[in-house]
Design an enzyme around this catalytic site. Structure first.
Site, PDB file in Angstrom:
ATOM      1  N   CYS A 140       0.827  -1.209   0.000  1.00  0.00           N
ATOM      2  CA  CYS A 140       0.000   0.000   0.000  1.00  0.00           C
ATOM      3  C   CYS A 140       0.861   1.258   0.000  1.00  0.00           C
ATOM      4  CB  CYS A 140      -0.953   0.005   1.190  1.00  0.00           C
ATOM      5  SG  CYS A 140      -0.156  -0.131   2.806  1.00  0.00           S
TER       6      CYS A 140
ATOM      7  N   HIS B 261      -2.435   1.094   7.121  1.00  0.00           N
ATOM      8  CA  HIS B 261      -2.643   1.295   5.679  1.00  0.00           C
ATOM      9  C   HIS B 261      -2.231   2.699   5.286  1.00  0.00           C
ATOM     10  CE1 HIS B 261      -4.181  -0.026   1.873  1.00  0.00           C
ATOM     11  NE2 HIS B 261      -5.045   0.959   1.784  1.00  0.00           N
TER      12      HIS B 261
ATOM     13  N   ASP C  71      -8.215   4.136  -2.227  1.00  0.00           N
ATOM     14  CA  ASP C  71      -7.589   2.942  -1.654  1.00  0.00           C
ATOM     15  C   ASP C  71      -6.885   2.154  -2.757  1.00  0.00           C
ATOM     16  OD1 ASP C  71      -7.002   0.547  -0.250  1.00  0.00           O
ATOM     17  OD2 ASP C  71      -8.725   0.888   1.060  1.00  0.00           O
TER      18      ASP C  71
END
Length: 299
Positions: A65, A185, A203
């Site tokens: 991520c 994240h 995302d």
């Protein structure tokens, strides 16, 4: 007749195809999400969105991520990697992000908050990290406005020329505070719907969650959450294209932590290389051992 290319039912039961978003986090494509997008557009709160949408990627590994957020942000900022990607083209992808350790290490362990800012500098961006514990929600809101809002305060633009992005705001947060599965994240913040007080999160784990809107106060809570592994909060990072004079200096360009910049060969410089682990994913579906997840920021 059985299809050999299809996984068995038992094998499928051990895997996941996406996750449902909590009802208070409307997907961008939902009716509520589209209404928030229209509000943000009318209010001039999508300055970052269009450049980020042009470079939006899905992370290629469960723990990437941070790497993928950085690669799409560098492309949105117009940072030239100065290296060949494929054919005659120069372009950032996960594999093109230069790091101080092999990418395989981030693939196994994820990326810490400090490492994200350091790798961003390594690749030609200015990075200004701010931990929530040293900031306020008011300062965070100011950072959102700087990154996402047009200077004139509305979305009207009579020019057909593409707008340059002044900066990209990246949030490092605990997913579980938002009501999602997993923990640590990274995501770019691409828009602000000011009247509804929601921000748009792109995302990069799109195999799990689509782009969605998050109440600003809730995202702040997710960043301010104290990580038990180091007793530090997460935070946000403002990324900008590096100034030419900084990029021309190898020391400034390569430095990714203050101690490493002062003297990479010193004991303090070597310790700075992996000084702290910021987050733990703790996600049952991420496919990595819990022992590794203790130090990871991942999807």
């Amino acid at each position: 007749m059985a299809f050999p290319f299809r996984a068995s039912r038992r094998a499928l039961s051990e895997t996941f195809y996406r996750r449902p978003l909590p009802s208070h986090l409307p997907a961008l494509s939902s009716k509520r999400g589209r209404a928030l997008f229209a509000e943000a557009l009318q209010a001039g709160g999508l300055k970052s969105y269009f450049k980020l949408a042009e470079t939006y990627e899905t992370q290629s590994e469960p723990a990437f991520c941070g790497i993928t957020t950085l690669s799409m942000s560098l492309n949105a900022l117009g940072v030239d990697p100065r290296r060949r990607w494929k054919g005659v083209w120069r372009w950032y992808t996960d594999s093109m992000v230069e790091t101080h350790v092999p990418l395989a290490q981030f693939q196994r362990e994820g990326m810490s908050f400090d490492e994200f800012a350091g790798v961003a500098r390594w690749n030609g961006a200015e990075a200004r990290p701010t931990r929530a514990e040293r900031s306020t929600v008011s300062c965070f809101r100011d950072a959102i406005r700087r990154a996402c809002c047009d200077d004139d305060g509305d979305g009207a633009d009579e020019s057909d020329a593409p707008d340059d992005v002044d900066g990209v705001l990246v949030a490092s947060y605990n997913r579980s505070v938002l009501g999602q599965t997993g923990e640590g994240h990274f995501s770019p913040v691409a828009g602000l719907a000011p009247d509804s007080d929601h921000v748009l999160v792109l995302d990069t784990a799109r195999f799990k969650y689509p782009p969605h809107w998050v109440p600003t106060d809730l995202l702040w809570e997710a960043m301010a959450d104290v990580n038990p592994w180091n007793n530090r909060s997460r935070g946000y990072v403002m990324l900008r294209a590096q100034k030419p004079e900084a990029a021309a200096c190898p020391t400034l360009f390569r430095a990714w932590s203050p101690e490493h910049a002062k003297n990479p060969a010193s004991p303090a410089g070597r310790r700075a290389e992996r000084s702290e682990s910021t987050v733990c994913c703790g996600d049952d579906d991420c496919g990595l051992p819990r022992r590794v997840l203790a130090n990871a920021s991942m999807g």
